[in-house]
Design a protein around this motif. Sequence first.
Motif, PDB file in Angstrom:
ATOM      1  N   CYS A   1      37.652  37.951  37.834  1.00 31.39           N
ATOM      2  CA  CYS A   1      38.351  39.157  38.259  1.00 31.39           C
ATOM      3  C   CYS A   1      37.352  40.107  38.902  1.00 31.39           C
ATOM      4  N   ASN A   2      37.372  40.183  40.230  1.00 32.49           N
ATOM      5  CA  ASN A   2      36.495  41.098  40.967  1.00 32.49           C
ATOM      6  C   ASN A   2      37.186  42.450  41.005  1.00 32.49           C
ATOM      7  N   TRP A   3      36.496  43.466  40.529  1.00 34.72           N
ATOM      8  CA  TRP A   3      37.149  44.744  40.273  1.00 34.72           C
ATOM      9  C   TRP A   3      36.333  45.895  40.842  1.00 34.72           C
ATOM     10  N   SER A   4      36.998  46.787  41.552  1.00 31.21           N
ATOM     11  CA  SER A   4      36.300  48.003  41.974  1.00 31.21           C
ATOM     12  C   SER A   4      37.315  49.121  42.174  1.00 31.21           C
ATOM     13  N   MET A   5      36.807  50.318  42.501  1.00 27.10           N
ATOM     14  CA  MET A   5      37.691  51.470  42.679  1.00 27.10           C
ATOM     15  C   MET A   5      37.533  52.000  44.098  1.00 27.10           C
TER      16      MET A   5
ATOM     17  N   TYR B   1      39.208  22.678  41.334  1.00 28.68           N
ATOM     18  CA  TYR B   1      39.216  23.391  42.612  1.00 28.68           C
ATOM     19  C   TYR B   1      39.361  24.890  42.385  1.00 28.68           C
ATOM     20  N   GLU B   2      39.201  25.645  43.465  1.00 26.32           N
ATOM     21  CA  GLU B   2      39.406  27.095  43.363  1.00 26.32           C
ATOM     22  C   GLU B   2      40.088  27.625  44.607  1.00 26.32           C
ATOM     23  N   ILE B   3      40.930  28.621  44.397  1.00 24.61           N
ATOM     24  CA  ILE B   3      41.562  29.331  45.520  1.00 24.61           C
ATOM     25  C   ILE B   3      41.387  30.822  45.266  1.00 24.61           C
ATOM     26  N   ALA B   4      41.073  31.587  46.313  1.00 21.56           N
ATOM     27  CA  ALA B   4      40.948  33.035  46.123  1.00 21.56           C
ATOM     28  C   ALA B   4      41.486  33.780  47.326  1.00 21.56           C
ATOM     29  N   PRO B   5      42.318  34.784  47.074  1.00 22.28           N
ATOM     30  CA  PRO B   5      42.773  35.636  48.170  1.00 22.28           C
ATOM     31  C   PRO B   5      41.806  36.801  48.368  1.00 22.28           C
ATOM     32  N   VAL B   6      41.983  37.541  49.431  1.00 21.84           N
ATOM     33  CA  VAL B   6      41.235  38.780  49.634  1.00 21.84           C
ATOM     34  C   VAL B   6      41.770  39.810  48.633  1.00 21.84           C
ATOM     35  N   PHE B   7      40.883  40.661  48.133  1.00 16.38           N
ATOM     36  CA  PHE B   7      41.287  41.645  47.122  1.00 16.38           C
ATOM     37  C   PHE B   7      42.366  42.599  47.632  1.00 16.38           C
ATOM     38  N   GLU B   8      43.162  43.080  46.684  1.00 17.05           N
ATOM     39  CA  GLU B   8      44.250  44.025  46.983  1.00 17.05           C
ATOM     40  C   GLU B   8      44.352  45.019  45.831  1.00 17.05           C
TER      41      GLU B   8
ATOM     42  N   ASP C   1      19.685  36.499  43.218  1.00 13.71           N
ATOM     43  CA  ASP C   1      19.571  36.750  41.789  1.00 13.71           C
ATOM     44  C   ASP C   1      20.939  37.030  41.159  1.00 13.71           C
ATOM     45  N   ARG C   2      21.975  36.685  41.887  1.00  6.98           N
ATOM     46  CA  ARG C   2      23.315  36.751  41.290  1.00  6.98           C
ATOM     47  C   ARG C   2      23.323  35.897  40.054  1.00  6.98           C
ATOM     48  N   ASN C   3      23.808  36.466  39.004  1.00  7.83           N
ATOM     49  CA  ASN C   3      23.747  35.763  37.737  1.00  7.83           C
ATOM     50  C   ASN C   3      25.106  35.168  37.428  1.00  7.83           C
TER      51      ASN C   3
ATOM     52  N   ASN D   1      36.895  55.135  50.359  1.00  8.37           N
ATOM     53  CA  ASN D   1      35.528  54.799  49.937  1.00  8.37           C
ATOM     54  C   ASN D   1      35.530  53.929  48.690  1.00  8.37           C
ATOM     55  N   ASN D   2      34.749  52.881  48.713  1.00  3.45           N
ATOM     56  CA  ASN D   2      34.567  52.049  47.517  1.00  3.45           C
ATOM     57  C   ASN D   2      33.573  52.761  46.601  1.00  3.45           C
ATOM     58  N   LEU D   3      34.036  53.174  45.432  1.00  5.97           N
ATOM     59  CA  LEU D   3      33.187  53.960  44.539  1.00  5.97           C
ATOM     60  C   LEU D   3      32.100  53.125  43.874  1.00  5.97           C
TER      61      LEU D   3
ATOM     62  N   VAL E   1      41.463  44.621  43.087  1.00  2.00           N
ATOM     63  CA  VAL E   1      41.125  43.427  42.335  1.00  2.00           C
ATOM     64  C   VAL E   1      41.221  42.198  43.241  1.00  2.00           C
ATOM     65  N   GLY E   2      40.248  41.309  43.140  1.00  2.00           N
ATOM     66  CA  GLY E   2      40.302  40.007  43.821  1.00  2.00           C
ATOM     67  C   GLY E   2      40.150  38.932  42.761  1.00  2.00           C
ATOM     68  N   LEU E   3      41.144  38.065  42.644  1.00  2.00           N
ATOM     69  CA  LEU E   3      41.141  37.076  41.556  1.00  2.00           C
ATOM     70  C   LEU E   3      40.851  35.674  42.081  1.00  2.00           C
ATOM     71  N   GLU E   4      39.762  35.103  41.622  1.00  2.00           N
ATOM     72  CA  GLU E   4      39.435  33.717  41.986  1.00  2.00           C
ATOM     73  C   GLU E   4      40.083  32.805  40.953  1.00  2.00           C
ATOM     74  N   GLN E   5      40.925  31.909  41.426  1.00  2.00           N
ATOM     75  CA  GLN E   5      41.727  31.071  40.523  1.00  2.00           C
ATOM     76  C   GLN E   5      41.204  29.640  40.515  1.00  2.00           C
TER      77      GLN E   5
ATOM     78  N   ASN F   1      29.019  45.395  45.306  1.00  2.00           N
ATOM     79  CA  ASN F   1      29.957  46.490  45.561  1.00  2.00           C
ATOM     80  C   ASN F   1      31.154  46.416  44.621  1.00  2.00           C
ATOM     81  N   ARG F   2      31.029  45.646  43.561  1.00  2.00           N
ATOM     82  CA  ARG F   2      32.111  45.467  42.601  1.00  2.00           C
ATOM     83  C   ARG F   2      31.559  44.837  41.337  1.00  2.00           C
ATOM     84  N   PHE F   3      32.366  44.857  40.304  1.00  2.57           N
ATOM     85  CA  PHE F   3      32.027  44.075  39.120  1.00  2.57           C
ATOM     86  C   PHE F   3      32.879  42.820  39.111  1.00  2.57           C
TER      87      PHE F   3
HETATM   88  P1  ADP Z   1      32.384  34.197  44.839  1.00  4.21           P
HETATM   89  O1  ADP Z   1      31.197  34.030  45.700  1.00  4.21           O
HETATM   90  O2  ADP Z   1      32.222  35.211  43.773  1.00  4.21           O
HETATM   91  O3  ADP Z   1      32.975  32.910  44.345  1.00  4.21           O
HETATM   92  P2  ADP Z   1      34.825  34.476  46.393  1.00  4.21           P
HETATM   93  O4  ADP Z   1      34.761  34.672  47.862  1.00  4.21           O
HETATM   94  O5  ADP Z   1      35.292  33.177  45.875  1.00  4.21           O
HETATM   95  O6  ADP Z   1      33.393  34.882  45.821  1.00  4.21           O
HETATM   96  O7  ADP Z   1      35.747  35.591  45.759  1.00  4.21           O
HETATM   97  C1  ADP Z   1      35.364  36.911  45.717  1.00  4.21           C
HETATM   98  C2  ADP Z   1      36.597  37.765  45.484  1.00  4.21           C
HETATM   99  O8  ADP Z   1      36.176  39.123  45.342  1.00  4.21           O
HETATM  100  C3  ADP Z   1      37.588  37.755  46.633  1.00  4.21           C
HETATM  101  O9  ADP Z   1      38.884  37.831  46.111  1.00  4.21           O
HETATM  102  C4  ADP Z   1      37.206  39.027  47.361  1.00  4.21           C
HETATM  103  O10 ADP Z   1      38.246  39.533  48.176  1.00  4.21           O
HETATM  104  C5  ADP Z   1      36.948  39.933  46.197  1.00  4.21           C
HETATM  105  N1  ADP Z   1      36.231  41.173  46.544  1.00  4.21           N
HETATM  106  C6  ADP Z   1      35.342  41.389  47.525  1.00  4.21           C
HETATM  107  N2  ADP Z   1      34.958  42.695  47.543  1.00  4.21           N
HETATM  108  C7  ADP Z   1      35.620  43.311  46.547  1.00  4.21           C
HETATM  109  C8  ADP Z   1      35.667  44.646  46.052  1.00  4.21           C
HETATM  110  N3  ADP Z   1      34.952  45.614  46.572  1.00  4.21           N
HETATM  111  N4  ADP Z   1      36.480  44.887  45.001  1.00  4.21           N
HETATM  112  C9  ADP Z   1      37.209  43.924  44.446  1.00  4.21           C
HETATM  113  N5  ADP Z   1      37.213  42.669  44.871  1.00  4.21           N
HETATM  114  C10 ADP Z   1      36.432  42.350  45.902  1.00  4.21           C
END
Ligand code: ADP
Length: 723
Positions: free
Chosen positions: A350-354, A299-306, A461-463, A360-362, A219-223, A473-475
């Motif tokens: 909430c960026n979500w994947s498996m 504003y927005e802050i986002a970490p790399v997904f974990e 075409d990102r909506n 492998n990213n499913l 999950v990667g959460l953009e706050q 590669n994620r929802f």
């Molecule tokens: P956006 O263009 O959607 O605003 P950001 O860079 O602000 O993109 O945030 C995207 C988020 O999605 C980050 O937390 C990133 O690490 C996360 N992300 C990227 N790839 C994946 C993935 N495969 N699964 C889950 N989260 C991901």
Amino acid sequence: MTTSRRRATLGIVERVADSKYTPAAPETITEIFGEQVFNDSVMKERLPEDIYQKLKKTMIERQPLDPGVAEVVASTMKNWALEHGATHFTHWFHPLTSRTAEKHDAFIVPKGNGQVIYQFSGNDLSQGEPDASSFPSGGIRQTFEARGYTAWDPTSPAFIRKTSLGATLCIPTAFCAYTGEALDKKTPLLRASEALSGSAVKMLKLLGSNNVTYVDTVVGLEQEYFLIDRNYYNLRPDLVSCGRTLFGAESYKGQSLDDHYFGNIRERVLNFMHDAEQKLYKLGIPVKTRHNEVAPGQYEIAPVFEAANLAIDHNMVIMEVMTDMAAKHGLKCLLHEKPFAGINGSGKHCNWSMVDSLGNNLLKPGDTPHENMQFIVILAAIVRAVDKYAPLLRLSVGLAGNDHRLGANEAPPAIISIFLGEALNSVVEAIIKGKKPGKTTNGTIELGTGILPAIPKDNTDRNRTSPFAFTGNRFEFRALGSSQNAASPVMALNTIVAESLDFIAEEIEAKTASGTDLAAAVNEVIQKVYSDHQRIIFNGDNYTAEWEEEAAKRGLPNLKSTVDATAALKDESTYDLYEKYKVLTRNEVDARYNIKLEKYILKHDIEFKATMDIAKTMIVPAAFKYQTEVARSIAALGSAPAEQKKLLDTLTAAIDATLKAIDTLKAMIEAAPEEDLMEHAIHYKEKAIPAMNEIRSNAETLELLVEDELWPMPKYREMLLLL
Ligand code: ADP
Ligand code: MG
């Protein structure tokens, strides 16, 4: 302007952030990253090899921890924490509020000779027993059996929280009643991730991937958040007690020029960001992006997904650190979903994947027909899950603050739908139309369409309007509220996808059992799934009235408020789902139903009280003063010119309407059916909230009439634009 407001405004210019606070000089990220975390490298370095291996095994296989191992880990962790200046430790958990909780203990025990020694046992690490009687339990726990237990979650590393005068070891924990029922958000999340892992592994095996041992949700959460000057904040009792403004006429300049989004970050804000990020890096949180959002002051802050569990813990820490650091910089960080009317509110995408155990990213369409097959089946499971359980997803983001966004003409809408993008959508359509699958030379199966077309990643075409969008590669589940704990939405998502994967696997197995070959079985099943659930796919603009109509025709639920969505929890299918996957027992579901409604009612109680009080004791008195002034000057003229008389009449009418609206709200609150939570909440939604809004709209008329000098609170144009 009143003296206090003027002082606040001038204070911004003369501001010395926090006279006692000197931000530390920035340090090299790679050197400080994770220095306050008891992470893998610390454990590897400090723990005996066999203990380290056992602990790792526990983490990966999610097995209970051996007490002997806990003892060694505890003593190592204590020594490490003491070296970092820690004097206390706390079990840190996510109760059923929207915050985290902590109760601190010093590392000391008396020696019996008037002195103390430092001590921290395996038991101290593994389990705590805070008096839990004052946390919401939704009826799970009676006060006479108020004990709650916290249990260490070794998959989220312990960390040290430092303040200017001390340091505390924070141990991420789950929180349960003595019966084992979950009183928190972490426990069900862990259970749901477990369930999804099991179902996904089963599906992968069925499709021929035999080497996968588990599947992690990542999950990667953009706050999103707002920053305003703290002096203004302190002068707004609504912001202080409710987190949002209950009054306020729009600023002349709002977001219409689109000049804030990705705009140049002001120095004061950027310094705050740098400072907060340095703290976060030390806590091992990989914050990566920062930018100005759409609304002024946003504003927005986002970490790399974990891994989901860790990402969610980290998101809670991010919110806490930003709140603390903002104060040091003379700012207030607003995390409410809708601090200001008339401009964008804040979400948490909430960026979500498996990801499988082989890395492998499913959710990434692959390079081989086999990978693509797998992807298309998993996608089918997600499409079905989101369609079948849309009310549960809606509910998972249902909270009073978020009602101002979802279902209130703001992004995203309350109607849950999926965006796939053109390329993927055409694949789904081809499948529905019945393209036959073929077989490749190595025995894996492929779609009739052959290799999937290259699916554009992050393309134009990102909506941006879709609540649930495929982004290469994620929802991206975009409906989360900025203030909320992401554990519940991810729990819901993981559970419904687990159920859907199982459903599809069983359908396929039923066909192969009766002689159909695997490729044909897969194709038949997903063809049916996609056509049964195609209605949830919508690639157009989700903000339009046409979509609302179209969605109604498709039979998609449009649950506009938290109250509407909460009813879904009482559906038999919800109990069955959560029980089947051992995510929530019936009792735990009921508890969450009660808490959802209680929280909705209590939050509104506070807003109602604040609205009436501010209107009565601040706004109406200011209006009276101005009314007196106007009346006096008209009287002094002898005869009243028409326009001036009209001003006085408008003013008088607005004061009267405000007072009347206060009475109406009061009567509505008194008339609430308090014996039944659902009826109480419905009454608030239908009767009391409109009455509150009526006070606001009359007060707005007054704000636009009354002499600026007399207005008792900072205005939108000040809070949003002055920094
Ligand atoms: P956006 O263009 O959607 O605003 P950001 O860079 O602000 O993109 O945030 C995207 C988020 O999605 C980050 O937390 C990133 O690490 C996360 N992300 C990227 N790839 C994946 C993935 N495969 N699964 C889950 N989260 C991901
Ligand atoms: Mg973003």
